[in-house]
Enzyme design. Structure first.
Site, PDB file in Angstrom:
ATOM      1  N   ASP A  14       0.597  -1.251   0.031  1.00 22.82           N
ATOM      2  CA  ASP A  14       0.454  -0.074  -0.074  1.00 22.82           C
ATOM      3  C   ASP A  14       0.512   1.299  -0.634  1.00 22.82           C
ATOM      4  O   ASP A  14       2.017   1.148   0.468  1.00 22.82           O
ATOM      5  CB  ASP A  14      -1.092   0.032   1.669  1.00 22.82           C
ATOM      6  CG  ASP A  14      -2.272   1.394   1.391  1.00 22.82           C
ATOM      7  OD1 ASP A  14      -2.309   0.921   0.148  1.00 22.82           O
ATOM      8  OD2 ASP A  14      -2.817   0.729   2.387  1.00 22.82           O
ATOM      9  N   TRP A  19       2.807   7.992  -2.579  1.00 20.17           N
ATOM     10  CA  TRP A  19       4.735   8.644  -2.875  1.00 20.17           C
ATOM     11  C   TRP A  19       4.789   8.959  -3.615  1.00 20.17           C
ATOM     12  O   TRP A  19       5.851   9.942  -4.323  1.00 20.17           O
ATOM     13  CB  TRP A  19       4.851   6.843  -3.190  1.00 20.17           C
ATOM     14  CG  TRP A  19       6.366   6.198  -3.527  1.00 20.17           C
ATOM     15  CD1 TRP A  19       7.616   6.048  -2.457  1.00 20.17           C
ATOM     16  CD2 TRP A  19       7.214   6.622  -5.018  1.00 20.17           C
ATOM     17  NE1 TRP A  19       8.944   6.421  -3.624  1.00 20.17           N
ATOM     18  CE2 TRP A  19       8.538   6.548  -4.863  1.00 20.17           C
ATOM     19  CE3 TRP A  19       6.552   7.004  -5.931  1.00 20.17           C
ATOM     20  CZ2 TRP A  19       9.128   6.342  -5.883  1.00 20.17           C
ATOM     21  CZ3 TRP A  19       7.357   7.043  -7.509  1.00 20.17           C
ATOM     22  CH2 TRP A  19       9.097   7.061  -7.544  1.00 20.17           C
ATOM     23  N   HIS A  31       2.852   2.930  -9.259  1.00 22.17           N
ATOM     24  CA  HIS A  31       2.534   1.762  -8.732  1.00 22.17           C
ATOM     25  C   HIS A  31       3.556   1.304 -10.078  1.00 22.17           C
ATOM     26  O   HIS A  31       3.973  -0.084 -10.026  1.00 22.17           O
ATOM     27  CB  HIS A  31       0.526   1.743 -10.090  1.00 22.17           C
ATOM     28  CG  HIS A  31      -0.001   2.163  -9.360  1.00 22.17           C
ATOM     29  ND1 HIS A  31      -0.117   1.550  -8.339  1.00 22.17           N
ATOM     30  CD2 HIS A  31      -1.095   2.908  -9.997  1.00 22.17           C
ATOM     31  CE1 HIS A  31      -1.690   2.245  -7.701  1.00 22.17           C
ATOM     32  NE2 HIS A  31      -2.094   3.080  -8.876  1.00 22.17           N
ATOM     33  N   SER A  60      -7.783  -5.116  -5.444  1.00 19.12           N
ATOM     34  CA  SER A  60      -8.805  -6.073  -4.488  1.00 19.12           C
ATOM     35  C   SER A  60      -9.764  -5.575  -5.464  1.00 19.12           C
ATOM     36  O   SER A  60     -10.576  -5.631  -6.638  1.00 19.12           O
ATOM     37  CB  SER A  60      -8.815  -5.147  -3.145  1.00 19.12           C
ATOM     38  OG  SER A  60      -9.469  -4.182  -3.587  1.00 19.12           O
ATOM     39  N   THR A  61     -11.373  -6.540  -4.792  1.00 18.15           N
ATOM     40  CA  THR A  61     -12.614  -6.816  -5.479  1.00 18.15           C
ATOM     41  C   THR A  61     -13.120  -5.290  -5.143  1.00 18.15           C
ATOM     42  O   THR A  61     -13.744  -5.191  -5.855  1.00 18.15           O
ATOM     43  CB  THR A  61     -13.642  -7.890  -4.437  1.00 18.15           C
ATOM     44  OG1 THR A  61     -13.262  -7.592  -3.351  1.00 18.15           O
ATOM     45  CG2 THR A  61     -13.169  -9.476  -5.255  1.00 18.15           C
ATOM     46  N   GLU A  62     -12.441  -4.624  -4.666  1.00 21.02           N
ATOM     47  CA  GLU A  62     -12.922  -2.707  -4.296  1.00 21.02           C
ATOM     48  C   GLU A  62     -11.876  -2.315  -5.277  1.00 21.02           C
ATOM     49  O   GLU A  62     -12.589  -1.155  -5.200  1.00 21.02           O
ATOM     50  CB  GLU A  62     -13.003  -2.596  -2.450  1.00 21.02           C
ATOM     51  CG  GLU A  62     -13.708  -3.879  -1.970  1.00 21.02           C
ATOM     52  CD  GLU A  62     -13.186  -5.249  -1.251  1.00 21.02           C
ATOM     53  OE1 GLU A  62     -12.557  -5.889  -1.367  1.00 21.02           O
ATOM     54  OE2 GLU A  62     -14.280  -6.055  -1.600  1.00 21.02           O
ATOM     55  N   ARG A  66     -12.087   2.243  -8.127  1.00 15.31           N
ATOM     56  CA  ARG A  66     -11.278   3.650  -8.261  1.00 15.31           C
ATOM     57  C   ARG A  66     -11.769   4.126  -9.974  1.00 15.31           C
ATOM     58  O   ARG A  66     -11.801   3.258 -10.822  1.00 15.31           O
ATOM     59  CB  ARG A  66      -9.495   3.246  -8.612  1.00 15.31           C
ATOM     60  CG  ARG A  66      -9.155   2.880  -7.294  1.00 15.31           C
ATOM     61  CD  ARG A  66      -8.301   2.475  -6.837  1.00 15.31           C
ATOM     62  NE  ARG A  66      -7.535   2.068  -5.814  1.00 15.31           N
ATOM     63  CZ  ARG A  66      -6.212   2.133  -5.447  1.00 15.31           C
ATOM     64  NH1 ARG A  66      -4.993   2.345  -5.566  1.00 15.31           N
ATOM     65  NH2 ARG A  66      -6.656   1.708  -3.578  1.00 15.31           N
ATOM     66  N   LEU A 126      10.062 -21.737  -4.163  1.00 12.40           N
ATOM     67  CA  LEU A 126       8.827 -20.302  -3.887  1.00 12.40           C
ATOM     68  C   LEU A 126       8.019 -20.199  -5.090  1.00 12.40           C
ATOM     69  O   LEU A 126       7.533 -20.233  -5.905  1.00 12.40           O
ATOM     70  CB  LEU A 126      10.167 -18.421  -4.057  1.00 12.40           C
ATOM     71  CG  LEU A 126       9.271 -17.350  -3.749  1.00 12.40           C
ATOM     72  CD1 LEU A 126       8.889 -17.617  -1.638  1.00 12.40           C
ATOM     73  CD2 LEU A 126       9.673 -16.750  -3.878  1.00 12.40           C
ATOM     74  N   SER A 184      -8.567  -5.337   5.267  1.00 13.63           N
ATOM     75  CA  SER A 184      -8.879  -4.754   3.371  1.00 13.63           C
ATOM     76  C   SER A 184      -9.429  -5.904   2.922  1.00 13.63           C
ATOM     77  O   SER A 184      -8.974  -6.310   1.158  1.00 13.63           O
ATOM     78  CB  SER A 184      -7.861  -3.677   2.989  1.00 13.63           C
ATOM     79  OG  SER A 184      -7.916  -2.452   3.103  1.00 13.63           O
TER      80      SER A 184
HETATM   81  C1  IPE Z   1      -5.703  -2.728  -0.229  1.00 14.42           C
HETATM   82  O1  IPE Z   1      -4.930  -1.299  -0.607  1.00 14.42           O
HETATM   83  C2  IPE Z   1      -5.928  -3.355  -1.446  1.00 14.42           C
HETATM   84  C3  IPE Z   1      -4.596  -3.495  -2.269  1.00 14.42           C
HETATM   85  C4  IPE Z   1      -3.263  -3.760  -1.736  1.00 14.42           C
HETATM   86  C5  IPE Z   1      -4.223  -4.276  -3.586  1.00 14.42           C
HETATM   87  P1  IPE Z   1      -6.474  -0.011  -0.596  1.00 14.42           P
HETATM   88  O2  IPE Z   1      -5.234   0.982  -0.846  1.00 14.42           O
HETATM   89  O3  IPE Z   1      -6.759  -0.575  -2.133  1.00 14.42           O
HETATM   90  O4  IPE Z   1      -6.877  -0.428   0.536  1.00 14.42           O
HETATM   91  P2  IPE Z   1      -8.096   0.166   1.536  1.00 14.42           P
HETATM   92  O5  IPE Z   1      -9.083   1.422   0.590  1.00 14.42           O
HETATM   93  O6  IPE Z   1      -6.603   1.593   1.583  1.00 14.42           O
HETATM   94  O7  IPE Z   1      -8.577   0.087   2.932  1.00 14.42           O
HETATM   95  C1  IPE Z   2      -1.532   0.450  -3.558  1.00  5.88           C
HETATM   96  O1  IPE Z   2      -0.960   1.545  -3.236  1.00  5.88           O
HETATM   97  C2  IPE Z   2      -1.662  -0.183  -4.758  1.00  5.88           C
HETATM   98  C3  IPE Z   2      -2.970  -0.763  -5.239  1.00  5.88           C
HETATM   99  C4  IPE Z   2      -4.009  -0.692  -4.135  1.00  5.88           C
HETATM  100  C5  IPE Z   2      -3.527  -1.573  -6.900  1.00  5.88           C
HETATM  101  P1  IPE Z   2      -2.355   2.425  -3.568  1.00  5.88           P
HETATM  102  O2  IPE Z   2      -2.821   3.039  -4.791  1.00  5.88           O
HETATM  103  O3  IPE Z   2      -3.529   2.160  -2.768  1.00  5.88           O
HETATM  104  O4  IPE Z   2      -1.651   4.039  -2.771  1.00  5.88           O
HETATM  105  P2  IPE Z   2      -2.182   4.855  -1.309  1.00  5.88           P
HETATM  106  O5  IPE Z   2      -3.186   4.546  -0.694  1.00  5.88           O
HETATM  107  O6  IPE Z   2      -3.247   5.424  -2.516  1.00  5.88           O
HETATM  108  O7  IPE Z   2      -0.751   5.782  -1.535  1.00  5.88           O
HETATM  109 MG    MG Z   3      -4.138   2.695  -0.773  1.00  2.00          MG
END
Ligand code: IPE
Ligand code: IPE
Ligand code: MG
Length: 229
Positions: A14, A19, A31, A60-62, A66, A126, A184
């Site tokens: 995350d 960043w 990314h 994630s499924t959520e 975005r 692995l 999450s």
């Molecule tokens: C969790 O990160 C999912 C992944 C790292 C793929 P999110 O950034 O989506 O989680 P929330 O929304 O802050 O909980």
């Molecule tokens: C994690 O980084 C990667 C994915 C969830 C795909 P984020 O994109 O959630 O980065 P922040 O949380 O917005 O900084």
């Molecule tokens: Mg995030």
């Protein structure tokens, strides 16, 4: 004191967006840098004497919530990543596996995933797992539905464990970067006795030397599993 062996490591990567924002860059740059870190961590895990699996939360499924452009970028990045990584997997004797519901992805991406799984299936050092369109609740629901379809009416915990998509039923250590302290919807069943480690480091800044320190911390912990030490 006997050291705790780490077998199944799970990582919530995350902080990619933050960043990039802090550098005045587009979130996509975060990314891209994040994908490079996956490569470094995978190489480290392949060489580690006790780690058998590492499972990265990539989408994630959520995350469909975005903006469309970010989701499209992530899909393209994933395809490019798998194409480039095949060599790293082969060189480091790493087996690739995807978990999650891949039906939502383009045919091209689904093919790339299957091809990478097929090409690396005999590698033994692995198992590198990417959680893609993954949700812990969805995984458990699918497992239960599959068992019902097979005619099961009463389930044991072991039935559910073996119907999950992961090749293990217990995560030993979960690391989440970026300072957020939540799970999450990740590996909910597998996490029941996982040790948790939260670091402020944003995923694109994560290094193998920090991972080394986290693993040493894990190895010193006493895990009781409800018993007494
Ligand atoms: C969790 O990160 C999912 C992944 C790292 C793929 P999110 O950034 O989506 O989680 P929330 O929304 O802050 O909980
Ligand atoms: C994690 O980084 C990667 C994915 C969830 C795909 P984020 O994109 O959630 O980065 P922040 O949380 O917005 O900084
Ligand atoms: Mg995030």
């Amino acid at each position: 004191m006997i050291k705790q062996p780490l077998k199944n490591l799970a990582i919530i990567m995350d902080g990619n967006g933050r960043w990039a924002n802090r550098r005045g860059l587009n979130r996509t740059k975060g990314h891209e840098k994040g994908a490079e870190i996956i490569r470094d961590v995978t190489t480290y895990c392949a060489k580690h004497p006790s780690i058998e699996t590492v499972t990265f939360y990539a989408f994630s499924t959520e995350n469909w919530k975005r903006p469309k452009l970010e989701v499209e970028f992530l899909m393209k990045l994933l395809d490019r990543y798998l194409k480039d990584e095949l060599e790293t997997y082969q060189k480091n004797n790493v087996q690739f596996k995807a978990i999650g519901n891949m039906n939502a992805f383009s045919t091209k991406l689904q093919k790339r995933i299957l091809l990478t799984e097929e090409a690396t299936k005999h590698n033994k050092d692995l198992i590198h797992i990417l959680a893609l369109n993954y949700g812990g609740r969805a995984e458990i629901t699918d497992a239960v539905n599959r068992l019902i379809a097979e005619g099961k009416t009463v389930l044991e915990e072991s039935d559910i464990s073996s119907a999950l998509q992961t090749p293990y039923s217990d995560v030993d250590l979960l690391i989440r970067t970026s300072g957020e302290e939540r799970v999450s919807n990740y590996l909910l069943w597998q996490m029941s006795y996982a040790e948790l480690y939260f670091t402020e480091t944003l995923w694109p800044d994560f290094t193998n030397s920090e991972l080394d320190e986290i693993i040493s911390d894990f190895e010193q912990r006493t895990r009781r599993f409800g018993g007494l030490s």
